[in-house]
Design an enzyme around this catalytic site. Structure first.
Site, mmCIF file in Angstrom:
data_model
loop_
_atom_site.group_PDB
_atom_site.id
_atom_site.type_symbol
_atom_site.label_atom_id
_atom_site.label_comp_id
_atom_site.label_asym_id
_atom_site.label_seq_id
_atom_site.Cartn_x
_atom_site.Cartn_y
_atom_site.Cartn_z
ATOM 1 N N GLU A 173 -3.625 -3.749 -11.803
ATOM 2 C CA GLU A 173 -3.116 -3.337 -10.494
ATOM 3 C C GLU A 173 -3.387 -4.462 -9.499
ATOM 4 O OE1 GLU A 173 -3.581 0.272 -7.198
ATOM 5 O OE2 GLU A 173 -5.004 0.098 -8.842
ATOM 6 N N ARG A 174 -2.365 -5.187 -9.139
ATOM 7 C CA ARG A 174 -2.397 -6.362 -8.271
ATOM 8 C C ARG A 174 -3.117 -7.545 -8.927
ATOM 9 N NH1 ARG A 174 -3.295 -3.497 -3.046
ATOM 10 N NH2 ARG A 174 -1.234 -3.217 -2.139
ATOM 11 N N ILE B 180 0.860 -1.175 0.000
ATOM 12 C CA ILE B 180 0.000 0.000 0.000
ATOM 13 C C ILE B 180 0.901 1.231 0.000
ATOM 14 C CG2 ILE B 180 -1.811 1.217 1.270
ATOM 15 C CD1 ILE B 180 -2.406 -1.533 2.632
ATOM 16 N N GLY B 181 0.626 2.184 -0.882
ATOM 17 C CA GLY B 181 1.418 3.404 -0.924
ATOM 18 C C GLY B 181 2.691 3.330 -1.748
ATOM 19 N N SER B 182 2.857 2.256 -2.525
ATOM 20 C CA SER B 182 4.112 2.100 -3.277
ATOM 21 C C SER B 182 4.118 2.826 -4.618
ATOM 22 C CB SER B 182 4.412 0.612 -3.497
ATOM 23 O OG SER B 182 3.370 -0.017 -4.220
ATOM 24 N N TYR C 168 -10.680 -2.818 7.647
ATOM 25 C CA TYR C 168 -9.607 -2.164 8.386
ATOM 26 C C TYR C 168 -9.993 -1.931 9.855
ATOM 27 C CZ TYR C 168 -6.675 -1.125 4.301
ATOM 28 O OH TYR C 168 -5.848 -1.223 3.204
ATOM 29 N N LYS D 222 1.569 2.148 -7.217
ATOM 30 C CA LYS D 222 1.028 1.269 -8.256
ATOM 31 C C LYS D 222 0.069 1.992 -9.203
ATOM 32 C CE LYS D 222 -0.675 -1.567 -5.283
ATOM 33 N NZ LYS D 222 -0.205 -0.768 -4.112
#
Length: 217
Positions: A96-97, A14-16, A61, A18
């Site tokens: 994405e993923r 998360i936050g990379s 979450y 992508k």
């Protein structure tokens, strides 16, 4: 690879970065005359799913023990729908993923943290194992945006998405370690040092793919 299509998956914590890379590669490849289908993660469905418009991402979450299983089913279902609905008619698929990330990273994270029951974990693992063997779900190339947990968490806090506000460094470290365990076993992975912003410029990565023969234009 389905029906001659070249399938590229962009993976990372998360936050990379992508989403930015996905959009940039889509623009570059289309400028080269390629027919491209771009599939960002269907977050819009995860935060407003079904007739009741349930925000399963936020619920997961806030209370992973109660909603981890449900969210993983929603994420898997919506990604399968994306892939099957967009299978025909393009030369390049940008995703994405991959579905494999659901199994090797996110299900594993829930299991490690004891946030999912043994029974639910076995159901999801078996489902994902079957799905990940389907031809359209298997990438030909994976780009791994390798980001240190501290940098990833800093970016998460900067973009300040409401669903992500409770994420901790412990959470991000676990996801980082699981990405490393999974992706460093594959020969079809281009690893990018994504801590440095200049390394994740789409043009830089596109040129690196060409130079290393990972993609042919």
């Amino acid at each position: 690879m389905a029906a001659g299509r070249f399938h590229i998956a962009i993976e990372g914590n998360i936050g990379s970065g992508k989403s930015t890379l996905l959009q940039g590669l889509d623009t570059i490849l289309k400028s080269k005359g390629k027919s491209v289908v771009m599939l960002p993660e269907p977050v819009y469905e995860w935060i407003s799913f079904g007739s009741q418009k349930v925000n399963y991402l936020r619920k997961m979450y806030l209370n992973p023990e109660a909603f981890g299983m449900k969210f993983q089913v929603v994420a898997t279902l919506t990604k399968i729908e994306q892939l099957t609905q967009n299978c025909p008619g393009s030369e390049i698929l940008l995703v994405e993923r991959s579905l494999a990330a659901q199994k090797h990273v996110f299900l594993s994270a829930l299991t490690e943290a004891k946030q999912i029951s043994l029974e639910d974990g076995e159901i999801l693992d078996r489902l994902l194992e079957a799905v990940c063997q389907i031809d359209f779900a298997i990438p030909d190339l994976t780009i791994y945006l390798r980001t240190s947990p501290e940098v990833a968490l800093g970016r998460i806090k900067t973009r300040a998405r409401p669903e992500e506000e409770g994420l901790t460094l412990t959470d991000i470290c676990r996801l980082h370690r699981l990405h490393e365990l999974w992706l460093f076993q594959s020969p079809r992975v281009l690893v990018v040092d994504a801590d440095r912003l200049e390394n994740i410029r789409p043009q830089t990565i596109f040129e690196d793919l060409l130079k290393k023969g990972k993609i042919h234009i």
